[in-house]
Design a protein around this motif. Sequence first.
Motif, PDB file in Angstrom:
ATOM      1  N   ARG A 354       0.843  -1.197   0.000  1.00  0.00           N
ATOM      2  CA  ARG A 354       0.000   0.000   0.000  1.00  0.00           C
ATOM      3  C   ARG A 354       0.883   1.253   0.000  1.00  0.00           C
ATOM      4  O   ARG A 354       1.821   1.369   0.782  1.00  0.00           O
ATOM      5  N   LEU A 355       0.541   2.176  -0.872  1.00  0.00           N
ATOM      6  CA  LEU A 355       1.251   3.448  -0.983  1.00  0.00           C
ATOM      7  C   LEU A 355       0.233   4.559  -0.805  1.00  0.00           C
ATOM      8  O   LEU A 355      -0.797   4.578  -1.486  1.00  0.00           O
ATOM      9  N   GLN A 365      -4.490  10.287  -1.096  1.00  0.00           N
ATOM     10  CA  GLN A 365      -4.458   9.307  -2.186  1.00  0.00           C
ATOM     11  C   GLN A 365      -3.970   7.986  -1.604  1.00  0.00           C
ATOM     12  O   GLN A 365      -3.209   7.958  -0.644  1.00  0.00           O
ATOM     13  N   GLU A 366      -4.397   6.900  -2.240  1.00  0.00           N
ATOM     14  CA  GLU A 366      -3.889   5.591  -1.816  1.00  0.00           C
ATOM     15  C   GLU A 366      -3.993   4.619  -2.989  1.00  0.00           C
ATOM     16  O   GLU A 366      -4.961   4.654  -3.747  1.00  0.00           O
ATOM     17  N   VAL A 367      -2.996   3.760  -3.147  1.00  0.00           N
ATOM     18  CA  VAL A 367      -3.003   2.745  -4.187  1.00  0.00           C
ATOM     19  C   VAL A 367      -2.411   1.473  -3.609  1.00  0.00           C
ATOM     20  O   VAL A 367      -1.589   1.521  -2.694  1.00  0.00           O
ATOM     21  N   GLN A 368      -2.837   0.328  -4.151  1.00  0.00           N
ATOM     22  CA  GLN A 368      -2.378  -0.968  -3.628  1.00  0.00           C
ATOM     23  C   GLN A 368      -1.947  -1.871  -4.779  1.00  0.00           C
ATOM     24  O   GLN A 368      -2.572  -1.884  -5.844  1.00  0.00           O
ATOM     25  N   SER A 369      -0.864  -2.595  -4.582  1.00  0.00           N
ATOM     26  CA  SER A 369      -0.344  -3.456  -5.642  1.00  0.00           C
ATOM     27  C   SER A 369      -1.215  -4.698  -5.815  1.00  0.00           C
ATOM     28  O   SER A 369      -1.805  -5.213  -4.859  1.00  0.00           O
ATOM     29  N   ARG A 370      -1.264  -5.174  -7.054  1.00  0.00           N
ATOM     30  CA  ARG A 370      -1.950  -6.416  -7.372  1.00  0.00           C
ATOM     31  C   ARG A 370      -0.904  -7.499  -7.634  1.00  0.00           C
ATOM     32  O   ARG A 370       0.289  -7.251  -7.517  1.00  0.00           O
ATOM     33  N   ASN A 371      -1.364  -8.649  -8.008  1.00  0.00           N
ATOM     34  CA  ASN A 371      -0.443  -9.743  -8.311  1.00  0.00           C
ATOM     35  C   ASN A 371       0.399  -9.413  -9.536  1.00  0.00           C
ATOM     36  O   ASN A 371      -0.127  -9.008 -10.578  1.00  0.00           O
ATOM     37  N   ARG A 372       1.733  -9.495  -9.387  1.00  0.00           N
ATOM     38  CA  ARG A 372       2.688  -9.333 -10.478  1.00  0.00           C
ATOM     39  C   ARG A 372       2.780  -7.894 -10.994  1.00  0.00           C
ATOM     40  O   ARG A 372       3.155  -7.658 -12.149  1.00  0.00           O
ATOM     41  N   GLN A 377       2.154   3.596  -8.351  1.00  0.00           N
ATOM     42  CA  GLN A 377       2.445   5.022  -8.233  1.00  0.00           C
ATOM     43  C   GLN A 377       1.191   5.795  -7.847  1.00  0.00           C
ATOM     44  O   GLN A 377       0.065   5.377  -8.113  1.00  0.00           O
ATOM     45  N   LEU A 378       1.421   6.932  -7.212  1.00  0.00           N
ATOM     46  CA  LEU A 378       0.342   7.865  -6.909  1.00  0.00           C
ATOM     47  C   LEU A 378       0.106   8.769  -8.119  1.00  0.00           C
ATOM     48  O   LEU A 378       0.995   8.939  -8.970  1.00  0.00           O
ATOM     49  N   LYS A 379      -1.071   9.350  -8.190  1.00  0.00           N
ATOM     50  CA  LYS A 379      -1.327  10.352  -9.219  1.00  0.00           C
ATOM     51  C   LYS A 379      -0.427  11.561  -8.960  1.00  0.00           C
ATOM     52  O   LYS A 379      -0.168  11.936  -7.812  1.00  0.00           O
ATOM     53  N   ARG A 380       0.061  12.137 -10.045  1.00  0.00           N
ATOM     54  CA  ARG A 380       0.927  13.310  -9.921  1.00  0.00           C
ATOM     55  C   ARG A 380       0.181  14.419  -9.174  1.00  0.00           C
ATOM     56  O   ARG A 380      -0.992  14.689  -9.439  1.00  0.00           O
ATOM     57  N   PHE A 381       0.863  15.070  -8.215  1.00  0.00           N
ATOM     58  CA  PHE A 381       0.244  16.172  -7.486  1.00  0.00           C
ATOM     59  C   PHE A 381       1.209  17.350  -7.419  1.00  0.00           C
ATOM     60  O   PHE A 381       2.403  17.217  -7.706  1.00  0.00           O
ATOM     61  N   LYS A 382       0.684  18.520  -7.071  1.00  0.00           N
ATOM     62  CA  LYS A 382       1.485  19.740  -7.025  1.00  0.00           C
ATOM     63  C   LYS A 382       1.444  20.356  -5.630  1.00  0.00           C
ATOM     64  O   LYS A 382       0.523  20.135  -4.851  1.00  0.00           O
ATOM     65  N   GLY A 383       2.456  21.167  -5.342  1.00  0.00           N
ATOM     66  CA  GLY A 383       2.490  21.899  -4.085  1.00  0.00           C
ATOM     67  C   GLY A 383       3.342  23.127  -4.215  1.00  0.00           C
ATOM     68  O   GLY A 383       4.182  23.231  -5.114  1.00  0.00           O
TER      69      GLY A 383
END
Length: 406
Positions: A354-355, A365-372, A377-383
């Motif tokens: 989990r990232l 934002q949050e993303v999780q890896s699947r098999n293989r 990566q997260l969606k590009r963001f600005k600051g």
Amino acid sequence: MVDQKQSGGIVMKFSITELNLIYSHQLCLEFSSQDQDRAWASENEYSNNSAKWNAYLNRLCLSKLIHWFPENTEAEVKVFPSEKDLPSFWEFVNGTAINIGEKRIVLIPSEAGNTEEFCVPQEWVDIPSWAADYYLAVQINPDDGWLRLWGYATHRQLKHPENYDRLDRTYCLERKDLIDDLDVMWIALELGADEKVAVKSVPILSMTEADKLVLQLSHSSACSPRLKIDFEEWAAILSEQKYRQQLYKVRNKKVVKLSNWLQNNFVNTVQTGWQTIEALLAPEQQKLALSYRSSSVTEENSVRQAKLINFGVQLGNKSLVLLVALTPDADNKVGIRVQVHPPEGEKHLPSHVRLALLESGEIRQEVQSRNRDNFIQLKRFKGILGTSFSVQVALGDVSLAEEFEI
């Protein structure tokens, strides 16, 4: 000359010998400037000055008394839970526990000149795995170089509702209620007297609940976060080693100044493990890294850095590579990409890595890896300059976070 006592407005000094004669049933010990130097924590060991001072007093107290206990007992004397765990206690709570055979003593140091009241943090009384049989009141005078063990109380004495102070979550006794003859304690220890009473068990947190609380308490502050949540939740975090260590590490994380990267200044971040992507990824992995196939933004001038994240022995020392890329934008903002890759020599991420991107402890934002999956990566963001955020990488029951400031 090491002690001072007021009499008719006159401050009198006493040698350690005289002090021991005055307090014949108490223990008075002298410490040197070398003892004090050794007791100071390293620069990055604690998140704030209050915790650092607390650790200093406790380390000074422990360094002198740990050698005194074996002189009075044949039982095994051990620091609880271990020497290496002490910083994760002193970051949050005053006190040091010593196991003497099957019994436990907690040292509570204080530099207060007034010894009319003895106060013990609730954690040492109401967390079952922390509770002790005896609590020793230790007065420390760093300026004059001495400590005085001026009395003790039992768990049974402390654990009464009328002794509990809800404002600072302590159990307090007046001086007259303490026992100042240490021989009484040693006799009780030899006889195996039962001085503990039953306390309520602490709740068991799910990983999700624990992560949420750790994030809530993770931000650096001028003092301990022990009063910021309900005691039951706080006790559940502290009593579980992995959660206590996680909170300790997160609060002591050093913020990565991304503005330095944009100026090609990597000195401080190299010291905390950040490297070029070429140093951590094989050539074929580098082709995947930060390729931005779906981005319409030109990122040829990106500044890219990577860090090897190790999840420790709990997960077989499994490692992943965290990548961060910065791109100055025309609107005076900074575009940021974050990815996680397998280490060199491995093609795929484990499932369910989990990232997450967090701001003020809230997941944006949050993303999780699947098999293989080769990477996530997260969606590009600005600051804008001065913006703070953190990136959390989690695998199994272990989560690690990196703190950033643009």
